[in-house]
Enzyme design. Sequence first.
Site, PDB file in Angstrom:
ATOM      1  N   CYS A 152       1.095  -1.041  -0.183  1.00 27.55           N
ATOM      2  CA  CYS A 152       0.045   0.709   0.076  1.00 27.55           C
ATOM      3  C   CYS A 152       0.849   1.649   0.164  1.00 27.55           C
ATOM      4  CB  CYS A 152      -1.154   0.271   1.210  1.00 27.55           C
ATOM      5  SG  CYS A 152      -0.208   0.102   3.092  1.00 27.55           S
TER       6      CYS A 152
HETATM    7  C1  RB5 Z   1      -4.032   4.992   0.243  1.00 28.79           C
HETATM    8  O1  RB5 Z   1      -3.923   6.445   0.372  1.00 28.79           O
HETATM    9  C2  RB5 Z   1      -3.119   4.990   1.702  1.00 28.79           C
HETATM   10  O2  RB5 Z   1      -3.798   5.429   3.182  1.00 28.79           O
HETATM   11  C3  RB5 Z   1      -3.281   3.483   1.268  1.00 28.79           C
HETATM   12  O3  RB5 Z   1      -2.574   3.232   0.488  1.00 28.79           O
HETATM   13  C4  RB5 Z   1      -2.418   3.303   3.122  1.00 28.79           C
HETATM   14  O4  RB5 Z   1      -0.488   4.166   3.001  1.00 28.79           O
HETATM   15  C5  RB5 Z   1      -2.521   2.736   4.241  1.00 28.79           C
HETATM   16  O5  RB5 Z   1      -1.641   2.343   5.068  1.00 28.79           O
END
Ligand code: RB5
Length: 161
Positions: A65
Site C-alpha cells: 500500500c
Molecule cells: C491510501 O491512500 C493509503 O492510505 C494506503 O495506501 C496505505 O498507505 C495505508 O496504510
Amino acid sequence: MMIAIAADHGGYHLKNFLVQELSAKRHTVQDLGTHSVDAVDYPDYARALARSLLQGKAERGVLICGSGVGAAVAANKFPGIRAGLCHDTFSAHQGVEDDDMNVLCLGARVIGPELAREVVAAFLAAKFSRAERHVRRVGKIAEIERECAERLSKSEALNSH
Ligand code: RB5
C-alpha cells in the site's frame, strides 16, 4: 516459488514492477490486483492475499500500500498470516528465519523500486530456521490466535442465548 502479490492504488505501480521482476526470475506469480490507480481499500487486497496463502495457492505473499502500514495491520488479522513491514534486507530475511514471516508488506510511497526488488529477493531466499526457540515463539503466536478464536466463539454462544 508460488507468490501471491496484491496492492491498493498506492502500491499499484510498484506491484506491476515486482510482478515483472518476479516473473522474469521464473517465479509463479498470482497477481491479485488492484489493476488500476483508481482508489480502492487495502483491507480487500489483504483479504484476497491471505485467502490465497491460507488455501495453499501461494507459499509467500507480497502486499503493498502507500506506507505498508495498513497492509500489515490488515494482513495480520488473518490467523496463520505472519506479515511484516520491511524496508531493509536484514528485516526481510530475518523475519522469515526467526519469525516464519509469510507476507512481506511494502510501502510504495516509502521505498523505491530497486530497493524493493532487493528486499523481496531477501524475503524469498530466506527460510524459517526451525530453531527450537523460534518454533516455540511462533507457536505462542498461534496459541494467541487460538485463544482469541475461542473467546470469540464463547461470547457468540453467550450472546445467542
Ligand atoms: C491510501 O491512500 C493509503 O492510505 C494506503 O495506501 C496505505 O498507505 C495505508 O496504510
